[in-house]
Scaffold this active site. Sequence first.
Site, PDB file in Angstrom:
ATOM      1  N   GLU A 217      72.232  89.370 121.076  1.00  0.00           N
ATOM      2  CA  GLU A 217      73.515  89.080 120.438  1.00  0.00           C
ATOM      3  C   GLU A 217      74.167  90.319 119.826  1.00  0.00           C
ATOM      4  O   GLU A 217      74.557  90.330 118.660  1.00  0.00           O
ATOM      5  CB  GLU A 217      73.350  87.980 119.400  1.00  0.00           C
ATOM      6  CG  GLU A 217      72.882  86.669 120.020  1.00  0.00           C
ATOM      7  CD  GLU A 217      72.728  85.538 119.009  1.00  0.00           C
ATOM      8  OE1 GLU A 217      73.216  85.665 117.873  1.00  0.00           O
ATOM      9  OE2 GLU A 217      72.116  84.513 119.366  1.00  0.00           O
ATOM     10  N   GLU A 330      67.617  79.947 126.309  1.00  0.00           N
ATOM     11  CA  GLU A 330      67.396  79.144 125.099  1.00  0.00           C
ATOM     12  C   GLU A 330      68.058  77.774 125.251  1.00  0.00           C
ATOM     13  O   GLU A 330      68.739  77.294 124.353  1.00  0.00           O
ATOM     14  CB  GLU A 330      67.939  79.862 123.865  1.00  0.00           C
ATOM     15  CG  GLU A 330      67.401  81.269 123.669  1.00  0.00           C
ATOM     16  CD  GLU A 330      67.957  81.968 122.433  1.00  0.00           C
ATOM     17  OE1 GLU A 330      68.438  81.279 121.515  1.00  0.00           O
ATOM     18  OE2 GLU A 330      67.906  83.214 122.387  1.00  0.00           O
TER      19      GLU A 330
END
Length: 486
Positions: A217, A330
């Site tokens: 991220e 995820e």
Amino acid sequence: MISVTEDIEGTVTIRHGEGIDTDAIEDLKTLDANEDGGYHDDDLEIDDDDDTSTDGLTLKQVAMQCCKRIDVGAAVLPKPLFHPDIQDYDGSEELHDAAASIPTPYARVLGNEFNAIVVEHHLKWNPLCVSEPGPLPSEKPSDRIGRYDFHHADSVVDWALKRSMKVKGHVLVWHVTSPKILEDMEPEEVRKELRRHIFTVMGHFRGRIQVWDVVNEALAPDGTLADNVFLRKLGPSYIEDSFRWAHEADASAVLLYNDNKVEGIDSRKSDAFYELLADLKAKNVPVHGCGVQAHWNAAGVGWNRPPTPRSVKAQVRRLGQLGLTVNFSEMDVRVSQLPANLRQIAQRQIFHDLLAAALSEPAFDGVWLWGFTDRHTWVTHFYHDDEPLIFDEAYARKESYYGFRDALKTIAPGGCVGGGTLLSSDIDVDGNPWGHLWMQPDLVSHNTDEDFHGDSRPDWEQSIEVDDKEEDPRNATDSMELPPIS
């Protein structure tokens, strides 16, 4: 053996024999090429010589029959893995030994259904050094970032390896779970500590963990670099430096970049994700693949709307053309904000269609659920009560499980690549958009690209759509404290 052949009319056929040729799917790249370098989805047929049924198989058994290696993984927590019932755990007793003769229900389902795991929480920098002191004697958590405790992570990794399960490490560099003391350090000290952290963790697991999410991220929702501690202290080069250090620490490891809201092609962030990886490859940075997180909200609108299968397929394709592997890293699907009668319909379709679309591309090599049972899901800590996974709280298979398994079957004998999913359009032959049975009207949302310039907050702080601006968590000045993860 599974082989891919082309008949005189140009139809691609997958045949099933005695073994699995993991390279067979690569032949799809060169068969029946379109102008865009792909193949015609409608020209794919399955010829199952042995008439093998997959109706009674587990996920990992279906994956074994696929025409290429597919990681079917789940994020794992140590307490439910080793302790009979997490609800009864008060921290006063040690975790069960990984070799316990009576496995927990969590362990039984995990071992039966999956061929891979990722450590959900306990390999992140802060848990390793600060917030999860484990058995080390201490009256309070340490604030010294050089103190490492691998007890919990080791127990999970060793459990998986004893069962011949692949292990992925998550994550070496993520500002959200890095020690706060980094903010008080000079740039050179941050650089030294970051390098030491990568070498320490990868060195400890060398030979046991062979795949790593290196950076997580680094992009803000608008596609710019997130304004985090590493960017402020070290500049944009921290990303490529982290990959180079990781490669030095373990030259045999597969190194991945991981991010969210980048699963489809239709956003500025997904374009920035592609461009970041293209730039790293152009600089010969040792990045081998990427993870697209796939945390989806079936009731999401605007910026939070799930991507379409066409959009997912196109994103996987262009990332693959960079020479990268791609995985859903995820995956979970939140449904509690939908009407009750639509939840299972939406969840099953999302799990099936978006996975089937990704699997139709040769570059796609795996899917990792973020948990697997609604009994233990991060969503209840960070969003709201929900049922985002494929097993319910009693470890029973849900409709979403069968959608997930059917998606895997699309590249196994007896299946059809794509599984009937819309891959080249978002509109079906009857004029209905994908997801029309459950997709919510796309109302005006606070969540637009323009709202998030350089924002470094994690996704759960940026995805709540509210009408009262004073209650909007994105207006908070302090970063959310992470609640304890079981």
